[in-house]
Design a protein around this motif. Structure first.
Motif, PDB file in Angstrom:
ATOM      1  N   TYR A 105     -69.469 -23.015   1.939  1.00  0.00           N
ATOM      2  CA  TYR A 105     -69.681 -22.393   0.632  1.00  0.00           C
ATOM      3  C   TYR A 105     -69.677 -20.872   0.763  1.00  0.00           C
ATOM      4  CZ  TYR A 105     -74.391 -22.045   2.577  1.00  0.00           C
ATOM      5  OH  TYR A 105     -75.452 -21.775   3.403  1.00  0.00           O
ATOM      6  N   VAL A 106     -69.538 -20.231  -0.379  1.00  0.00           N
ATOM      7  CA  VAL A 106     -69.693 -18.786  -0.470  1.00  0.00           C
ATOM      8  C   VAL A 106     -70.729 -18.500  -1.549  1.00  0.00           C
ATOM      9  CG1 VAL A 106     -67.837 -18.483  -2.176  1.00  0.00           C
ATOM     10  CG2 VAL A 106     -68.488 -16.566  -0.703  1.00  0.00           C
ATOM     11  N   SER A 107     -71.556 -17.497  -1.306  1.00  0.00           N
ATOM     12  CA  SER A 107     -72.565 -17.061  -2.264  1.00  0.00           C
ATOM     13  C   SER A 107     -72.060 -15.801  -2.970  1.00  0.00           C
ATOM     14  CB  SER A 107     -73.880 -16.757  -1.538  1.00  0.00           C
ATOM     15  OG  SER A 107     -74.775 -16.054  -2.373  1.00  0.00           O
ATOM     16  N   LEU A 108     -72.079 -15.812  -4.303  1.00  0.00           N
ATOM     17  CA  LEU A 108     -71.608 -14.668  -5.082  1.00  0.00           C
ATOM     18  C   LEU A 108     -72.717 -14.194  -6.018  1.00  0.00           C
ATOM     19  CD1 LEU A 108     -68.108 -16.114  -6.053  1.00  0.00           C
ATOM     20  CD2 LEU A 108     -68.597 -14.471  -4.216  1.00  0.00           C
ATOM     21  N   MET A 109     -73.150 -12.961  -5.843  1.00  0.00           N
ATOM     22  CA  MET A 109     -74.151 -12.388  -6.736  1.00  0.00           C
ATOM     23  C   MET A 109     -73.480 -12.089  -8.080  1.00  0.00           C
ATOM     24  SD  MET A 109     -76.425  -8.889  -6.291  1.00  0.00           S
ATOM     25  CE  MET A 109     -76.660  -9.208  -4.546  1.00  0.00           C
ATOM     26  N   ILE A 110     -74.158 -12.439  -9.194  1.00  0.00           N
ATOM     27  CA  ILE A 110     -73.509 -12.281 -10.500  1.00  0.00           C
ATOM     28  C   ILE A 110     -74.271 -11.395 -11.488  1.00  0.00           C
ATOM     29  CG2 ILE A 110     -72.224 -14.438 -10.365  1.00  0.00           C
ATOM     30  CD1 ILE A 110     -74.462 -15.591 -12.234  1.00  0.00           C
ATOM     31  N   ALA A 111     -75.574 -11.209 -11.288  1.00  0.00           N
ATOM     32  CA  ALA A 111     -76.349 -10.403 -12.235  1.00  0.00           C
ATOM     33  C   ALA A 111     -77.736 -10.155 -11.651  1.00  0.00           C
ATOM     34  CB  ALA A 111     -76.458 -11.110 -13.585  1.00  0.00           C
ATOM     35  N   TYR A 112     -78.496  -9.326 -12.358  1.00  0.00           N
ATOM     36  CA  TYR A 112     -79.903  -9.133 -12.047  1.00  0.00           C
ATOM     37  C   TYR A 112     -80.742  -9.779 -13.149  1.00  0.00           C
ATOM     38  CZ  TYR A 112     -78.477  -5.386  -8.819  1.00  0.00           C
ATOM     39  OH  TYR A 112     -77.906  -4.652  -7.812  1.00  0.00           O
ATOM     40  N   ASP A 113     -81.906 -10.276 -12.759  1.00  0.00           N
ATOM     41  CA  ASP A 113     -82.828 -10.856 -13.731  1.00  0.00           C
ATOM     42  C   ASP A 113     -84.242 -10.446 -13.354  1.00  0.00           C
ATOM     43  OD1 ASP A 113     -83.795 -12.472 -15.850  1.00  0.00           O
ATOM     44  OD2 ASP A 113     -84.190 -14.117 -14.459  1.00  0.00           O
ATOM     45  N   GLY A 114     -85.108 -10.367 -14.344  1.00  0.00           N
ATOM     46  CA  GLY A 114     -86.522 -10.126 -14.091  1.00  0.00           C
ATOM     47  C   GLY A 114     -87.324 -11.331 -14.527  1.00  0.00           C
ATOM     48  N   LEU A 115     -88.505 -11.501 -13.959  1.00  0.00           N
ATOM     49  CA  LEU A 115     -89.413 -12.544 -14.404  1.00  0.00           C
ATOM     50  C   LEU A 115     -90.401 -11.935 -15.391  1.00  0.00           C
ATOM     51  CD1 LEU A 115     -90.288 -14.539 -11.159  1.00  0.00           C
ATOM     52  CD2 LEU A 115     -88.288 -14.689 -12.641  1.00  0.00           C
ATOM     53  N   LEU A 211    -101.017 -18.654 -20.562  1.00  0.00           N
ATOM     54  CA  LEU A 211    -100.416 -17.639 -19.704  1.00  0.00           C
ATOM     55  C   LEU A 211     -99.299 -18.323 -18.932  1.00  0.00           C
ATOM     56  CD1 LEU A 211    -100.263 -14.959 -18.050  1.00  0.00           C
ATOM     57  CD2 LEU A 211    -102.042 -15.921 -16.569  1.00  0.00           C
ATOM     58  N   GLY A 212     -98.137 -17.700 -18.865  1.00  0.00           N
ATOM     59  CA  GLY A 212     -97.042 -18.313 -18.150  1.00  0.00           C
ATOM     60  C   GLY A 212     -96.020 -17.302 -17.675  1.00  0.00           C
ATOM     61  N   PHE A 213     -94.972 -17.805 -17.028  1.00  0.00           N
ATOM     62  CA  PHE A 213     -93.895 -16.943 -16.560  1.00  0.00           C
ATOM     63  C   PHE A 213     -92.581 -17.709 -16.571  1.00  0.00           C
ATOM     64  CE2 PHE A 213     -95.303 -19.179 -12.761  1.00  0.00           C
ATOM     65  CZ  PHE A 213     -94.120 -19.451 -12.076  1.00  0.00           C
ATOM     66  N   PHE A 214     -91.498 -16.973 -16.745  1.00  0.00           N
ATOM     67  CA  PHE A 214     -90.138 -17.501 -16.634  1.00  0.00           C
ATOM     68  C   PHE A 214     -89.182 -16.316 -16.680  1.00  0.00           C
ATOM     69  CE2 PHE A 214     -91.942 -18.659 -20.873  1.00  0.00           C
ATOM     70  CZ  PHE A 214     -91.409 -17.617 -21.614  1.00  0.00           C
ATOM     71  N   GLY A 215     -87.888 -16.588 -16.686  1.00  0.00           N
ATOM     72  CA  GLY A 215     -86.902 -15.526 -16.660  1.00  0.00           C
ATOM     73  C   GLY A 215     -86.970 -14.618 -17.869  1.00  0.00           C
ATOM     74  N   LEU A 216     -86.704 -13.337 -17.647  1.00  0.00           N
ATOM     75  CA  LEU A 216     -86.774 -12.341 -18.709  1.00  0.00           C
ATOM     76  C   LEU A 216     -85.874 -12.701 -19.890  1.00  0.00           C
ATOM     77  CD1 LEU A 216     -87.679  -9.568 -19.777  1.00  0.00           C
ATOM     78  CD2 LEU A 216     -85.849  -8.531 -18.401  1.00  0.00           C
ATOM     79  N   ALA A 217     -84.716 -13.296 -19.615  1.00  0.00           N
ATOM     80  CA  ALA A 217     -83.784 -13.628 -20.695  1.00  0.00           C
ATOM     81  C   ALA A 217     -84.411 -14.582 -21.708  1.00  0.00           C
ATOM     82  CB  ALA A 217     -82.510 -14.240 -20.128  1.00  0.00           C
ATOM     83  N   TYR A 218     -85.258 -15.510 -21.243  1.00  0.00           N
ATOM     84  CA  TYR A 218     -85.890 -16.448 -22.171  1.00  0.00           C
ATOM     85  C   TYR A 218     -86.952 -15.757 -23.017  1.00  0.00           C
ATOM     86  CZ  TYR A 218     -83.341 -20.426 -20.436  1.00  0.00           C
ATOM     87  OH  TYR A 218     -82.323 -21.302 -20.133  1.00  0.00           O
ATOM     88  N   TYR A 219     -87.614 -14.739 -22.438  1.00  0.00           N
ATOM     89  CA  TYR A 219     -88.519 -13.940 -23.269  1.00  0.00           C
ATOM     90  C   TYR A 219     -87.724 -13.183 -24.329  1.00  0.00           C
ATOM     91  CZ  TYR A 219     -91.021  -9.957 -24.984  1.00  0.00           C
ATOM     92  OH  TYR A 219     -91.549  -9.013 -25.840  1.00  0.00           O
ATOM     93  N   GLU A 220     -86.604 -12.568 -23.917  1.00  0.00           N
ATOM     94  CA  GLU A 220     -85.783 -11.804 -24.855  1.00  0.00           C
ATOM     95  C   GLU A 220     -85.319 -12.676 -26.026  1.00  0.00           C
ATOM     96  OE1 GLU A 220     -85.101  -8.634 -24.869  1.00  0.00           O
ATOM     97  OE2 GLU A 220     -85.841  -7.988 -22.917  1.00  0.00           O
ATOM     98  N   LYS A 287     -74.776  -9.152 -20.054  1.00  0.00           N
ATOM     99  CA  LYS A 287     -75.426  -8.307 -21.060  1.00  0.00           C
ATOM    100  C   LYS A 287     -75.594  -9.059 -22.372  1.00  0.00           C
ATOM    101  CE  LYS A 287     -73.567  -3.911 -19.324  1.00  0.00           C
ATOM    102  NZ  LYS A 287     -72.675  -2.759 -19.644  1.00  0.00           N
ATOM    103  N   ASP A 288     -74.548  -9.800 -22.775  1.00  0.00           N
ATOM    104  CA  ASP A 288     -74.585 -10.510 -24.054  1.00  0.00           C
ATOM    105  C   ASP A 288     -75.698 -11.539 -24.127  1.00  0.00           C
ATOM    106  OD1 ASP A 288     -72.438  -9.079 -24.973  1.00  0.00           O
ATOM    107  OD2 ASP A 288     -70.962 -10.678 -24.685  1.00  0.00           O
ATOM    108  N   VAL A 289     -75.999 -12.180 -22.984  1.00  0.00           N
ATOM    109  CA  VAL A 289     -76.993 -13.254 -23.009  1.00  0.00           C
ATOM    110  C   VAL A 289     -78.344 -12.835 -22.420  1.00  0.00           C
ATOM    111  CG1 VAL A 289     -75.279 -15.093 -23.044  1.00  0.00           C
ATOM    112  CG2 VAL A 289     -76.115 -14.259 -20.840  1.00  0.00           C
ATOM    113  N   GLY A 290     -78.541 -11.527 -22.232  1.00  0.00           N
ATOM    114  CA  GLY A 290     -79.880 -11.046 -21.911  1.00  0.00           C
ATOM    115  C   GLY A 290     -80.190 -10.739 -20.473  1.00  0.00           C
ATOM    116  N   TYR A 291     -79.156 -10.527 -19.652  1.00  0.00           N
ATOM    117  CA  TYR A 291     -79.381 -10.196 -18.247  1.00  0.00           C
ATOM    118  C   TYR A 291     -78.876  -8.783 -17.964  1.00  0.00           C
ATOM    119  CZ  TYR A 291     -80.344 -15.154 -17.734  1.00  0.00           C
ATOM    120  OH  TYR A 291     -80.891 -16.397 -17.878  1.00  0.00           O
ATOM    121  N   VAL A 292     -79.069  -8.333 -16.748  1.00  0.00           N
ATOM    122  CA  VAL A 292     -78.629  -6.999 -16.354  1.00  0.00           C
ATOM    123  C   VAL A 292     -77.404  -7.139 -15.464  1.00  0.00           C
ATOM    124  CG1 VAL A 292     -79.261  -4.877 -15.143  1.00  0.00           C
ATOM    125  CG2 VAL A 292     -80.981  -6.101 -16.499  1.00  0.00           C
TER     126      VAL A 292
END
Length: 311
Positions: A105-115, A211-220, A287-292
């Motif tokens: 396999y190959v690993s490809l970075m595609i975006a940044y995300d925050g929690l 109190l909880g946590f998940f990906g920043l995009a779901y908060y957005e 960007k369109d779906v809430g990531y960096v």
């Protein structure tokens, strides 16, 4: 979410009007299937790109599942999927499972995300958390001990904390526990968990003492229902945002996200075409779906890496 759907719909209409001319590899002539599974965090990016690819390659069936990063790697390591969405790097045990089944396999970075650390909008007592306080709440020894808000700060309500978070198969859970608790996959067990981030959103949105946590995009996507809390890592309180994730000031709760592509699958024209399309579109769609999005040079590097991998 509605605004993002409108943006995506507009881009699809424009793409259709142009007759799919963004494709440089005659994708319209391709046929076959592309099977994807994995992270719920990466899912919105992959599904949005898959929707666009269905326009330029209408004879390729792209299916995108959501079984969590860990659950996805199990399928990927057995050769059941072509691509795995991952919100963390592959674990040693998962890599060994791939080797055992001759899955390269190959690993490809595609975006940044925050929690995002979130509470109910009625919560008017929390102004921020320190990383130490988050650890105090979530570490394994907190179970049965840190049960009320006042156990964190005495001035906070003498009410039970109701915790919500991704399940153990989630890369988001692995990342959060490693960043906050200090060991991946280790936390208290008495919290409401789900592989579906929408379930977590609903739980927190209807529970004043949650109190909880998940990906920043779901908060957005659900910011009208939730309240995001800043985190102080010792250098001041930082609120998660596109800017604080991209400039690395929101630490330790920001991270890159990936897709993993099977080498055997990548030899098939429909998979190779989709992945090249994915890399081309990842910056704008993220960007369109809430990531960096990544810097442009990293997408160029990913394209070159994938090209070398498929030779």
């Amino acid at each position: 979410m509605e605004a993002k759907q409108i943006l995506l719909g507009a881009s699809l209409m424009l793409l259709a009007a142009c007759g799919g001319q963004t494709s440089k590899n005659n994708d319209a002539a391709l046929t076959g299937n592309v099977k994807i599974d994995g992270s719920s965090t990466v899912y919105p990016i992959t599904e949005a790109i898959a929707e666009e690819y269905r326009v330029v390659a209408p004879n390729v069936k792209v299916t995108v599942g959501v079984s969590g990063t860990g659950g996805g790697f199990k399928k990927f390591s057995r050769g059941e999927t072509d691509i795995n969405d991952a919100s963390r790097p592959i674990k040693t045990s998962e890599a060994e499972a791939c080797r055992g089944n001759n899955i390269e396999y190959v690993s490809l970075m595609i975006a940044y995300d925050g929690l995002a650390v979130v509470v109910n909008p009625q919560n008017d007592w929390v102004d921020y958390f320190t990383v130490e306080e988050l650890k105090k709440i979530w570490e394994p020894s907190a179970e049965g001990k840190i049960m009320k808000w006042s156990d964190i700060r005495p001035k906070w309500p003498n009410e039970r904390i109701n915790l919500y978070g991704p399940d153990a198969a989630s890369g988001t859970y692995d990342y959060f526990t490693e960043a906050v608790v200090g060991e991946s996959g280790k936390s208290r067990g008495d919290f409401t968990n789900s592989s579906d981030d929408n379930v977590l959103v609903q739980g927190i949105a209807t529970d004043k003492y949650s109190l909880g946590f998940f990906g920043l995009a779901y908060y957005e996507e659900n910011m009208s229902k939730l309240k995001v809390i800043g985190v102080d890592n010792g250098k001041g309180v930082v609120i998660p945002s596109f800017e604080s994730v991209s400039n690395s000031s929101y630490t330790p709760l920001s991270r890159p996200v990936f897709i993993y592509v099977s080498k055997a699958a990548a030899q098939r024209p429909e998979v190779k075409g989709f992945v090249n399309f994915y890399i081309d579109k990842a910056g704008s769609i993220s960007k369109d779906v809430g990531y960096v999005s990544l810097p442009a040079e990293l997408y160029t590097k990913a394209k070159e890496e994938f090209g070398t991998f498929t030779r």
